[in-house]
Design a protein around this motif. Structure first.
Motif, short mmCIF file in Angstrom:
data_model
loop_
_atom_site.label_atom_id
_atom_site.label_comp_id
_atom_site.label_asym_id
_atom_site.label_seq_id
_atom_site.Cartn_x
_atom_site.Cartn_y
_atom_site.Cartn_z
N ILE A 160 0.81 -1.21 0.00
CA ILE A 160 0.00 0.00 0.00
C ILE A 160 0.85 1.27 0.00
N PRO A 161 1.87 1.39 0.87
CA PRO A 161 2.64 2.64 0.87
C PRO A 161 3.27 2.99 -0.48
N SER A 162 3.64 2.00 -1.25
CA SER A 162 4.27 2.29 -2.54
C SER A 162 3.26 2.76 -3.58
N GLN A 163 1.98 2.52 -3.35
CA GLN A 163 0.94 2.86 -4.31
C GLN A 163 0.02 3.98 -3.84
N CYS A 164 0.09 4.32 -2.56
CA CYS A 164 -0.87 5.26 -1.97
C CYS A 164 -0.54 6.72 -2.33
N ASN A 165 -1.44 7.37 -3.05
CA ASN A 165 -1.26 8.78 -3.42
C ASN A 165 -1.08 9.66 -2.18
N CYS A 166 -1.90 9.43 -1.17
CA CYS A 166 -1.85 10.24 0.04
C CYS A 166 -0.50 10.08 0.74
N ARG A 220 2.02 13.18 1.28
CA ARG A 220 2.31 13.58 2.66
C ARG A 220 3.80 13.46 2.97
N ARG A 221 4.45 12.42 2.45
CA ARG A 221 5.89 12.25 2.65
C ARG A 221 6.65 13.44 2.04
N ALA A 222 6.31 13.77 0.81
CA ALA A 222 6.95 14.92 0.15
C ALA A 222 6.62 16.21 0.90
N ALA A 223 5.38 16.35 1.34
CA ALA A 223 4.97 17.57 2.05
C ALA A 223 5.72 17.73 3.37
N ARG A 224 5.93 16.63 4.10
CA ARG A 224 6.66 16.73 5.36
C ARG A 224 8.10 17.18 5.12
N ARG A 225 8.73 16.62 4.09
CA ARG A 225 10.11 17.02 3.79
C ARG A 225 10.17 18.48 3.32
#
Length: 157
Positions: free
Chosen positions: A15-21, A25-30
Motif C-alpha cells: 500500500i505505501p508504494s501505491q498510496c497517493n496520500c 504527505r511524505r513529500a509535504a513533510r520534507r
C-alpha cells in the motif's frame, strides 16, 4: 500497477508504494521541514507564514475563508491563528455583518514577519527549483492546486 506477493495474492499489495496520500504527505513533510528551516529567522513556521502571506496579498479573511484557502478545518486554523494573535501578527475581530464570523487581519508586525521571512522563503523556493527543476516545480504547484480544487468540490467526505 498492483504488486503481487510471492503467493500470487493480488489483494495483498504494498500500500505505501501505491498510496497517493502517503506519497504526497511524505513529500509535504520534507518540504515543510525545508521551509521551516529556511524561514526560522521570521519566528513562525511555514503554515503560519502562509496564513500571513494570504492575509497580506488577499486582504482580511474570515476564519472560514482562511480554512478553505488552506484546506484546513476550523479547529486547525484556530490552532494556527492563536499564536499569531497572541504574538501580535494578526488581529481577530467579530464581523460587523455576521456576529458568528471572525475576521482575521494581518498587523504591521505580521507584515514585518513576512518581510523578515522572505529571504529564507526565496532560498527554499530556489532549492525546490534546483532539486526538481523550475518547470517541474511550476507543474507541481499547478497540479497541487488542481487536486485540492477537485477534492474540495467533493461533498461526500
Amino acid at each position: 500497477m498492483v504488486e503481487v506477493d510471492n503467493h500470487g495474492d493480488a489483494s495483498d499489495f504494498d500500500i505505501p508504494s501505491q498510496c497517493n496520500c502517503t506519497k504526497i504527505r511524505r513529500a509535504a513533510r520534507r518540504m515543510t521541514r525545508l521551509y521551516d528551516v529556511c524561514i526560522a529567522e521570521s519566528g513562525v513556521k511555514i503554515t503560519q507564514y502562509s496564513i500571513l502571506g494570504y492575509l497580506k496579498h488577499r486582504g482580511p479573511k474570515t476564519m472560514l475563508q482562511l480554512a478553505d484557502l488552506l484546506a484546513m478545518d476550523r479547529a486547525t486554523i484556530g490552532h494556527n491563528l492563536r499564536p499569531l494573535e497572541r504574538d501580535g501578527f494578526v488581529t481577530i475581530e467579530v464581523s460587523k455583518t455576521d456576529r458568528r464570523a471572525r475576521i482575521v487581519t494581518v498587523t504591521e508586525k505580521g507584515l514585518a514577519c513576512v518581510d523578515a521571512g522572505r529571504p529564507g522563503w526565496d532560498r527554499a523556493q530556489a532549492e525546490i527549483d534546483r532539486l526538481v527543476g523550475i518547470n517541474e516545480a511550476e507543474v507541481l504547484r499547478s497540479m497541487a492546486d488542481d487536486v485540492a480544487e477537485r477534492l474540495g468540490k467533493q461533498q461526500s467526505f
